[in-house]
Write an enzyme that holds these catalytic residues in place. Structure first.
Site, PDB file in Angstrom:
ATOM      1  N   ASP A 182       0.830  -1.207   0.000  1.00  0.00           N
ATOM      2  CA  ASP A 182       0.000   0.000   0.000  1.00  0.00           C
ATOM      3  C   ASP A 182       0.868   1.262   0.000  1.00  0.00           C
ATOM      4  O   ASP A 182       2.087   1.210   0.255  1.00  0.00           O
ATOM      5  CB  ASP A 182      -0.895  -0.024   1.251  1.00  0.00           C
ATOM      6  CG  ASP A 182      -2.219   0.707   1.040  1.00  0.00           C
ATOM      7  OD1 ASP A 182      -2.294   1.535   0.116  1.00  0.00           O
ATOM      8  OD2 ASP A 182      -3.153   0.455   1.811  1.00  0.00           O
ATOM      9  N   ASP A 201     -10.903   1.947  -2.770  1.00  0.00           N
ATOM     10  CA  ASP A 201     -11.397   1.728  -1.413  1.00  0.00           C
ATOM     11  C   ASP A 201     -12.915   1.775  -1.364  1.00  0.00           C
ATOM     12  O   ASP A 201     -13.506   1.534  -0.318  1.00  0.00           O
ATOM     13  CB  ASP A 201     -10.825   2.786  -0.460  1.00  0.00           C
ATOM     14  CG  ASP A 201      -9.435   2.402   0.018  1.00  0.00           C
ATOM     15  OD1 ASP A 201      -9.024   1.244  -0.205  1.00  0.00           O
ATOM     16  OD2 ASP A 201      -8.755   3.256   0.626  1.00  0.00           O
TER      17      ASP A 201
HETATM   18  C1  GLA Z   1      -5.734   1.886   2.284  1.00  0.00           C
HETATM   19  C2  GLA Z   1      -6.140   0.679   1.470  1.00  0.00           C
HETATM   20  C3  GLA Z   1      -7.196  -0.105   2.222  1.00  0.00           C
HETATM   21  C4  GLA Z   1      -6.640  -0.521   3.567  1.00  0.00           C
HETATM   22  C5  GLA Z   1      -6.171   0.697   4.343  1.00  0.00           C
HETATM   23  C6  GLA Z   1      -5.448   0.307   5.618  1.00  0.00           C
HETATM   24  O1  GLA Z   1      -6.761   2.809   2.385  1.00  0.00           O
HETATM   25  O2  GLA Z   1      -6.588   1.048   0.207  1.00  0.00           O
HETATM   26  O3  GLA Z   1      -7.595  -1.224   1.480  1.00  0.00           O
HETATM   27  O4  GLA Z   1      -5.580  -1.412   3.352  1.00  0.00           O
HETATM   28  O5  GLA Z   1      -5.296   1.500   3.582  1.00  0.00           O
HETATM   29  O6  GLA Z   1      -4.999   1.391   6.313  1.00  0.00           O
END
Ligand code: GLA
Length: 656
Positions: free
Chosen positions: A390, A457
């Site tokens: 990420d 997300d």
């Molecule tokens: C980002 C990712 C999510 C999750 C969060 C965790 O927003 O896109 O899928 O992993 O971080 O903090």
């Protein structure tokens, strides 16, 4: 074709180069054309090419050699191109713009189709008709961004379309200029804003590789892009492997878990048909929320009960183990920051904070080495099969003692690509999934290392329709992670039927991002049977030919079909939403089926069966009024058809 600034060219140009005295006096002449296998150094590039042709230009004024490197592929209509500039003289030069590709088109009045967005609203299709003037999109936040994807389709005023895309995950810029003289120029490459690369004697600079193609219609552009990505961008054992169904813990439990909860969730995931358990954020340091610990990649045993023993437990259950990491970042509240405040990218001041974190200065070789080391340690110590990589903030304060502002963003990408190259080749059995606050870095560059990406997300199936349509315009289903989540949806508060959520997620790499322990038994059983169906047909859903049948934009229905490579089966999905009362429904026309073949058609989840010829299904289709209950609805309602080519007179379907 190469254009440069300073020679009477009054259009947007590909190369802007200044010598140390401030002159723009280059005058390149073609001096050689030859076949050579070269690729941009330190950057991702397409593989499996057929032939590479290098056009060499020599500067008549100074000591410069410019190479235009075109690569062709025998199995798809894409052309990859990059440029190399070598300083073989004694002067110092500054590169201020160096686009990867230039496409000069006849006529004006082309329609640029591009994909803009924001967090949780990525890759929304937009169109602009360009009759005269300059239109440009791009990114300057350090990553390819959710603001503007580097993919452009250019619909010509007559017939046919062109498309361009870039194998790059950092700042980029696309430019179209239509002139009053009646021509259109397209440029794509590094973003030139605040770009200033010093090219000293003996040095060379390579642009990222771009890809260009022509096809008779938008569907063929999508098909060719998908073939190109699957065969020439993705690599390693996962490039064509069935992608596992994961259970991702993020929306299931967020930061609130302990070992007992994880183990129960894993057992439920296994029972529901998941094949890999991905432990998302919150397993390390003292991280119980997003205010701390990035950089402290040590197992929080109080929460996990020991990552190795959890990993062993999963493996014993027959599940793979996936782990979330955010390696490019550092929390000010972390042991790492207390030990090494100089690891943060500061731009020479107190850096701007976003999501309570700073970006690491990856251009510092010590920082790059630190990232490599902790990643190796995690991968070895905890028997990891899958990494979700990420990157949850954009870059600001872009300069460091290791690179000046004009060079920093590109040097960061070179350092990151080096890390990805090493890790993905050392750990070739690990499936890497890219992520950046959802889909802030969805591009051909990252896909050269990580074969799938967390799309957004936003897991609301209504919103996903447009996000996924935009993503699939250029990137194939096997790259697009899509999870079924709970209702009311955590991002939008909307409730949608489970089958609709499943049908939308099944357009990509299906996963569960759901607290399975809080589901009713009935829902759990449904999810399990949908997942089994997906797994039986995932070859078609992940690697089949994708056709958008009806766009979600401006419609009350959207539909698509995935057709198996051998044509033996297809899965078509139609979703209705925002339907008005008292309006004819129209027909659900399929596409891409063999006109002369006969197909058995099953409505997934129902027993209705019928047999029809391909031409009837393609041209006449099915009556939507008969397929759906009559009520108008604001709820997205899905219907999926399994279409199997008939080989014998008997029905041989595999209904759900
Ligand atoms: C980002 C990712 C999510 C999750 C969060 C965790 O927003 O896109 O899928 O992993 O971080 O903090």
């Amino acid at each position: 074709m190469i254009s440069f600034f300073g020679n009477g060219n009054n259009r947007q140009f590909q190369l802007e180069l200044q010598d140390d005295k401030g002159n723009y006096t280059q005058e390149f002449v073609l001096t050689d054309v030859s076949r050579r296998e070269i690729a941009p150094k330190g950057l991702p590039s397409a593989h499996g090419n057929d032939k590479t042709v290098v056009f060499t230009y020599t500067d008549r004024v100074g000591g410069l050699i410019l190479s235009a490197v075109y690569t062709l592929f025998s199995d798809c209509d894409c052309i990859a191109v990059f440029h190399r500039l070598e300083n073989v003289g004694n002067e110092v030069y500054h590169i201020r713009r160096f686009s990867s590709a230039q496409l000069d088109l006849d006529d004006t009045g082309h329609t640029i189709v591009y994909f803009d967005g924001a967090w949780a609203r990525e890759r929304q299709q937009k169109k602009i008709l360009l009759e005269s003037g300059v239109f440009s999109t791009g990114s300057s936040c350090g990553y390819s961004s959710n603001r503007y994807n580097p993919f452009w389709r250019i619909d010509t005023p007559h017939n046919g379309c062109y498309a361009v895309n870039l194998l790059y995950s950092g700042n980029h810029k696309e430019i179209a200029e239509a002139t009053p003289l009646g021509q259109t120029r397209i440029l794509i490459g590094l973003n030139d804003e605040r770009f200033d690369w010093k090219l000293s004697p003996g040095e060379a600079f390579d642009t990222p590789q771009a890809v260009m193609l022509y096809a008779p219609n938008p569907q063929k552009i999508t098909e060719q892009m998908h073939v190109f990505v699957r065969r020439h961008i993705l690599r390693g054992k996962f490039a064509s492997a069935d992608r596992p169904v994961v259970l991702n813990s993020w929306e299931a439990v967020y930061f609130d878990f302990n070992r007992k909860k994880l183990s129960s969730l894993a057992r439920a995931a296994k029972d529901a048909g998941a094949e890999c358990f991905v432990l998302d954020d919150g397993w390390f340091g003292k991280r119980n929320n997003d205010t701390c610990s990035l950089g402290d990649w040590t197992d929080n045993e109080e929460k996990t009960g020991g990552l190795l023993s959890f990993s062993n437990e999963l493996h014993d259950m027959g599940l793979k183990f996936g782990l979330w990491v955010e390696p490019e970042m550092i929390s000010p509240d972390s042991e790492l920051y207390r030990r090494h405040p100089e690891y943060a990218l500061t731009g020479g001041r107190t850096p701007i904070i976003t999501r309570n974190q700073f970006v690491l200065d990856l251009v510092n070789p010590d920082v790059a080495e630190y990232v490599l080391q902790f990643m190796r340690r995690l991968l070895i110590d905890f028997r990891i099969d899958y990494i979700k990589w990420d990157c949850n903030r954009v870059m600001t304060d872009i300069s460091s003692p290791f690179a000046a502002g004009g060079e920093y963003a590109h040097r960061y990408m070179l350092a990151l690509y080096d890390i990805w190259k090493r890790l993905t080749s050392e750990f070739a059995d690990v499936l890497f999934e890219g992520c950046s606050g959802g889909g802030n870095r969805y591009d051909l560059g990252i896909l050269c290392y990580m074969p799938q990406i967390w799309t957004s997300d936003n897991t609301d199936c209504m919103d996903r329709l447009r996000i996924q349509e935009g993503t699939l315009a250029a990137y194939p289903s096997c790259t697009m992670s899509a999870h079924v989540s709970s209702v009311p949806n955590h991002q939008t508060g909307r409730s949608s039927p489970l089958f609709s959520r499943f049908s939308v997620a099944a357009a990509g790499v299906l996963g569960h991002e759901y607290n399975l322990l809080a589901m009713s038994q009935e829902e759990f059983a449904q999810l399990k049977s949908y997942t089994e169906f997906y797994k039986r047909h995932r070859r078609t859903l992940q690697y089949g030919t994708f056709r958008l049948l009806e766009s979600a934009y401006g419609n009350t229905y959207t539909s698509w079909i995935a057709i198996a490579e051998d044509g033996g089966e297809a899965i078509a999905t139609v979703i209705r939403f925002n339907e008005e009362v008292n309006r004819e429904r129209g027909r659900f026309r399929l596409g891409g089926l063999d006109d002369t073949a006969t197909y058995n058609v099953t409505i997934v989840g129902k027993t209705q069966l019928f047999t029809a010829r391909g031409d009837v299904l393609n041209a006449y289709g099915l009556d939507l009024a008969e397929l759906f209950d009559h009520d108008a609805t604001n709820e997205p309602t899905a219907l999926m058809l399994l279409i199997e080519k008939k080989t014998t007179g008997l029905y041989a379907g595999t209904a759900l």
